[in-house]
Scaffold this motif. Structure first.
Motif, short mmCIF file in Angstrom:
data_model
loop_
_atom_site.label_atom_id
_atom_site.label_comp_id
_atom_site.label_asym_id
_atom_site.label_seq_id
_atom_site.Cartn_x
_atom_site.Cartn_y
_atom_site.Cartn_z
N ARG A 109 -26.23 70.15 -40.81
CA ARG A 109 -26.69 70.84 -42.03
C ARG A 109 -26.70 72.35 -41.80
O ARG A 109 -26.24 73.12 -42.66
CB ARG A 109 -28.09 70.36 -42.41
CG ARG A 109 -28.67 71.07 -43.62
CD ARG A 109 -30.04 70.55 -43.98
NE ARG A 109 -30.61 71.30 -45.08
CZ ARG A 109 -30.37 71.07 -46.35
NH1 ARG A 109 -29.55 70.08 -46.68
NH2 ARG A 109 -30.92 71.80 -47.30
N ALA A 110 -27.21 72.78 -40.65
CA ALA A 110 -27.24 74.21 -40.36
C ALA A 110 -25.83 74.77 -40.22
O ALA A 110 -25.54 75.88 -40.66
CB ALA A 110 -28.04 74.47 -39.09
N PHE A 111 -24.94 73.99 -39.64
CA PHE A 111 -23.57 74.46 -39.38
C PHE A 111 -22.76 74.56 -40.67
O PHE A 111 -22.09 75.56 -40.92
CB PHE A 111 -22.89 73.50 -38.39
CG PHE A 111 -21.57 73.99 -37.86
CD1 PHE A 111 -21.51 74.77 -36.72
CD2 PHE A 111 -20.38 73.66 -38.50
CE1 PHE A 111 -20.30 75.21 -36.23
CE2 PHE A 111 -19.17 74.10 -38.01
CZ PHE A 111 -19.13 74.88 -36.87
N PHE A 112 -22.81 73.53 -41.50
CA PHE A 112 -21.94 73.47 -42.67
C PHE A 112 -22.56 74.05 -43.93
O PHE A 112 -21.83 74.46 -44.83
CB PHE A 112 -21.52 72.01 -42.93
CG PHE A 112 -20.61 71.44 -41.89
CD1 PHE A 112 -19.27 71.77 -41.87
CD2 PHE A 112 -21.09 70.59 -40.90
CE1 PHE A 112 -18.41 71.26 -40.91
CE2 PHE A 112 -20.25 70.07 -39.94
CZ PHE A 112 -18.91 70.41 -39.93
N ASN A 113 -23.88 74.08 -44.03
CA ASN A 113 -24.52 74.50 -45.28
C ASN A 113 -25.33 75.79 -45.17
O ASN A 113 -25.47 76.50 -46.16
CB ASN A 113 -25.43 73.39 -45.81
CG ASN A 113 -24.67 72.15 -46.19
OD1 ASN A 113 -23.57 72.21 -46.72
ND2 ASN A 113 -25.24 70.99 -45.90
N GLU A 114 -25.88 76.07 -44.01
CA GLU A 114 -26.81 77.19 -43.90
C GLU A 114 -26.22 78.40 -43.18
O GLU A 114 -26.85 79.46 -43.17
CB GLU A 114 -28.08 76.72 -43.17
CG GLU A 114 -28.82 75.63 -43.95
CD GLU A 114 -30.00 75.09 -43.19
OE1 GLU A 114 -30.27 75.58 -42.06
OE2 GLU A 114 -30.68 74.18 -43.70
N PHE A 115 -25.07 78.27 -42.57
CA PHE A 115 -24.38 79.42 -41.99
C PHE A 115 -23.58 80.09 -43.10
O PHE A 115 -22.58 79.54 -43.58
CB PHE A 115 -23.46 78.98 -40.84
CG PHE A 115 -22.82 80.12 -40.11
CD1 PHE A 115 -23.46 80.71 -39.03
CD2 PHE A 115 -21.59 80.62 -40.50
CE1 PHE A 115 -22.88 81.76 -38.36
CE2 PHE A 115 -21.00 81.68 -39.84
CZ PHE A 115 -21.65 82.26 -38.76
N LEU A 116 -24.01 81.26 -43.54
CA LEU A 116 -23.48 81.89 -44.74
C LEU A 116 -22.77 83.21 -44.44
O LEU A 116 -23.10 83.90 -43.47
CB LEU A 116 -24.61 82.15 -45.74
CG LEU A 116 -25.44 80.96 -46.21
CD1 LEU A 116 -26.60 81.43 -47.08
CD2 LEU A 116 -24.58 79.97 -46.96
N TYR A 117 -21.81 83.53 -45.31
CA TYR A 117 -21.20 84.85 -45.40
C TYR A 117 -21.44 85.37 -46.82
O TYR A 117 -21.42 84.59 -47.79
CB TYR A 117 -19.70 84.78 -45.14
CG TYR A 117 -19.27 85.02 -43.71
CD1 TYR A 117 -20.15 84.84 -42.65
CD2 TYR A 117 -17.97 85.42 -43.42
CE1 TYR A 117 -19.74 85.05 -41.34
CE2 TYR A 117 -17.55 85.63 -42.12
CZ TYR A 117 -18.44 85.44 -41.08
OH TYR A 117 -18.04 85.65 -39.79
N LEU A 118 -21.63 86.67 -46.92
CA LEU A 118 -21.69 87.33 -48.22
C LEU A 118 -20.28 87.83 -48.55
O LEU A 118 -19.78 88.75 -47.90
CB LEU A 118 -22.69 88.48 -48.18
CG LEU A 118 -22.86 89.30 -49.45
CD1 LEU A 118 -23.36 88.43 -50.60
CD2 LEU A 118 -23.80 90.48 -49.21
N VAL A 119 -19.66 87.22 -49.54
CA VAL A 119 -18.27 87.54 -49.89
C VAL A 119 -18.21 87.82 -51.39
O VAL A 119 -18.57 86.96 -52.21
CB VAL A 119 -17.32 86.38 -49.53
CG1 VAL A 119 -15.88 86.74 -49.92
CG2 VAL A 119 -17.41 86.04 -48.06
#
Length: 669
Positions: free
Chosen positions: A506-516
């Protein structure tokens, strides 16, 4: 002999037997063995076990046992000479004479005993000091190492002759094998470099100019690696200002260009001529002695940003508004919205700061919204004057979870989206060429984390915060999102590690974010929201984007199922990590699919009429169609052997079982 005399003789023999048993370790009463070995100078009358053949000609052996009531094993005899103990090995003798063993009597005591053989006097050795024993220890270790190495070579030779299953790597120098595999054994031999073999102490410098994703540059790089020579690579895609120097030195921007010290030698063709003519040794000898002169191409400077940043033209106004606007929490539509301001207050603030009319101030406010300085709190519009509320980008609730955000938003003038997309792909190509295996299945994440290429990539990722993605063409947008996904996966592994459990995923696929482009993107959003056109992810009931989400505008016009074979999430069962170009993204995706299926993503059991497919197809089966359609679609990306097997199964219109392979979530290290 009458019966009384017979009983007397039998009694005497019984007494003699009892004495003999006692001498051999039996107690006199119960006949149990004492468990001690007899000494060599005991009186006669000892017994040995003699094996008796059965009537059918078979022999029965009684195995040794440790139980006291069964047998006692005599494995050696010990004698002492001059305070030195010598052990004489002898076969094991079992002292159980029941059932299958007949006691044999030793020579009688009244007969003369033979003299023992002369035994040389054994002197007790004196302890040597550590300094005196070290040479002997070193010689012993050296001899043992040589014997072990020779045994390995013999084993390899026999293995290669018998099985031919010998894996050899890096034998381009026509020297010894550098790496080979035997079941259960892996031996790696480090070869000497070309300079070490020639006995040269190179103090000069080999350097060459390259670009990312250049086939000739890769060939030059591999040549110097195989030779074990130290070189300096100047990638003008990583260090763009060095291109001017390349043109000044060679009169052209073509790469690769090789330099031995300050002397320009040429490109790949010149290097091949040098290798084929045998003049490589001459060139190396020219670099022996003095260090590289000042005229040689300098080593790239790491940790220094040579790219100029330009402040946004509206930055001064935005900074003033951040200080003067009444930013506060408000209850809007029964929801508590934090750190927001009204559109009316924004227009009046612009009028006061720029001293211009309301109409021009509204135009300026819309331009600020287009550059993603602020957004509507509910995403309802870009900007409208009236009773609407907005929030600065740095006050968005998701901002602190974005890994390309550094304490403040990037207020520089947004760079063109096409420039950033091209820059990102070139940097990631350079990272793969330096820190991934040739097949791109294994990645050196710790090396990437310390590299200059990755540091510059993070700068590009930060420039994506306010980029205008709508200006990209469909192919540019597709390539950018594919590349961004794979780059984010590498960054996520470095920052939070490979996913191991449900919470980690969950942390890897959903909570690791970029602002684009002013909005947050996770790996899940890029795949399922953008590339798959807002479809649910496996085992989920919710779509990534709600109705009216502005990120839907960036989705491709049509779903391409090949995207699943171009995305790498850092696991062993995922496709190999790769990056794409805008011009060739479609053909590159087809190559990625062929490579993935030929690497084992499809397997066959012809007897059971079963096809084993990668689990990726099961997870996203709605992207591929029915099972029969999937098999026909897959056939386009198989090699001749695989397609022949699948065609044979499809030809008779019989039932075909489709099963899915297990997915290996371990990291592609």
């Amino acid at each position: 002999m009458d019966s009384s005399e017979q009983e007397k003789v039998d009694g005497d023999i019984g007494v003699e037997k009892k004495k003999d048993k006692t001498a051999n370790g039996y107690d006199g009463d119960g006949g149990e063995p004492k468990g001690t070995a007899s000494s060599a100078d005991q009186d006669s009358g000892d017994f040995y076990d003699v094996e008796i053949e059965k009537s059918n000609g078979e022999k029965e052996e009684k195995p040794p046992q440790e139980s006291k009531d069964e047998s006692t094993s005599i494995s050696s005899k010990t004698e002492e000479f001059n305070d030195k103990e010598i052990t004489i090995n002898s076969p094991k003798i079992y002292c159980n004479a029941r059932n299958h063993y007949l006691p044999a009597i030793k020579s009688q005591a009244h007969l003369p005993k033979p003299d023992p053989p002369a035994t040389p006097r054994v002197e007790r050795s004196q302890s040597l000091s550590i300094a005196e024993t070290m040479p002997s220890i070193g010689k012993y270790i050296s001899d043992r190492s040589s014997s072990f190495s020779a045994a390995i070579v013999r084993r390899l030779s026999s293995w290669k002759e018998d099985n031919g299953d010998l894996v050899v790597k890096n034998d381009s120098l026509n020297l010894e094998v550098t790496e080979f595999h035997i079941p259960g054994v892996k031996v790696i031999v480090k070869l000497k470099s070309e300079a070490e073999r020639l006995g040269l102490d190179l103090k000069g410098r080999i350097s060459f100019f390259t670009r990312s994703n250049c086939r000739d540059c890769t060939a030059v790089r591999h040549f110097f690696r195989e030779k074990g020579l130290i070189y300096v690579e100047i990638n003008i895609d990583v260090f763009p200002k060095r291109e001017k120097e390349l043109i000044e030195r060679t009169g052209s921007s073509q790469v690769p260009q090789i330099f031995f010290n300050e002397k320009w030698y040429g490109g790949l063709t010149a290097l091949n001529e040098l290798r084929n003519s045998g003049e490589m040794e001459v060139k190396l000898r020219e670099m022996v002695g003095e260090r590289s002169p000042e005229g040689a191409p300098p080593i790239p400077v790491y940790g220094v940003d040579d790219e100029e940043e330009e402040d946004d033209a509206l930055l001064e106004t935005v900074r003033s508004l951040r200080k003067t606007l009444p930013i506060q929490d408000r209850l809007i539509k029964m929801k508590m919205v934090k750190n927001c301001f009204s559109g009316v207050d924004l227009v009046e603030g612009i009028m006061d700061h720029l001293d211009r009319g309301r109409k021009k101030s509204v135009i300026t406010a819309k331009l600020m919204a287009q550059k993603h300085f602020f957004h509507h709190v509910f995403g309802e519009n870009e900007f409208e004057e009236g009773n609407h509320f907005y929030r600065f980008l740095e006050h968005e609730p998701f901002i602190m979870g974005c890994f390309n955000y550094r304490s403040s938003t990037n207020d520089s003038e947004p760079k063109p989206a096409s420039f950033l997309a091209d820059r990102l792909s070139k940097l990631m190509f350079a990272i793969l060429e330096a820190y991934a295996s040739d097949d791109r299945l294994h990645v050196n994440y710790s090396g990437i984390d310390r590299s200059e290429e990755f540091r510059r990539y993070l700068n590009v990722a930060r420039d994506l915060q306010r980029v205008n993605m709508k200006l990209l063409s469909p192919n540019e947008r597709l390539a950018l999102f594919l590349n961004l996904h794979n780059a984010m996966a590498i960054h996520a592994v470095i920052s939070i590690g490979h996913p191991e459990g449900v919470l980690d995923k969950r942390a890897f696929f959903n909570e690791f974010l970029y602002l684009v482009g002013g909005y947050p993107y996770s790996l899940n959003i890029i795949l399922n929201g953008t590339l798959r056109r807002n479809r649910t992810s496996p085992y989920s009931f919710f779509r990534p984007f709600s109705k009216g989400d502005r990120r839907l505008e960036l989705a491709p016009p049509k779903l391409n199922p090949l995207i699943h074979f171009g995305l790498c999430n850092g696991t062993r069962s995922s496709p190999a990590v790769r990056f794409f170009t805008a011009d060739g993204v479609e053909s590159e995706l087809r190559c990625a699919a062929k490579e993935y299926f030929q690497r084992g993503a499809i397997q066959f059991n012809m007897e059971k009429r079963t096809v084993y497919l990668t689990r990726i197809i099961k997870w996203y089966n709605e992207d591929f169609g029915t099972e029969k359609d999937i098999l026909k679609w897959v056939m386009k990306y198989l090699d001749s052997t695989q397609s022949g097997l699948l065609a044979h199964l499809l030809a008779d219109d019989g039932h075909i079982n489709i099963m899915y392979q297990d997915y290996d979530w371990s990291g592609n290290l």
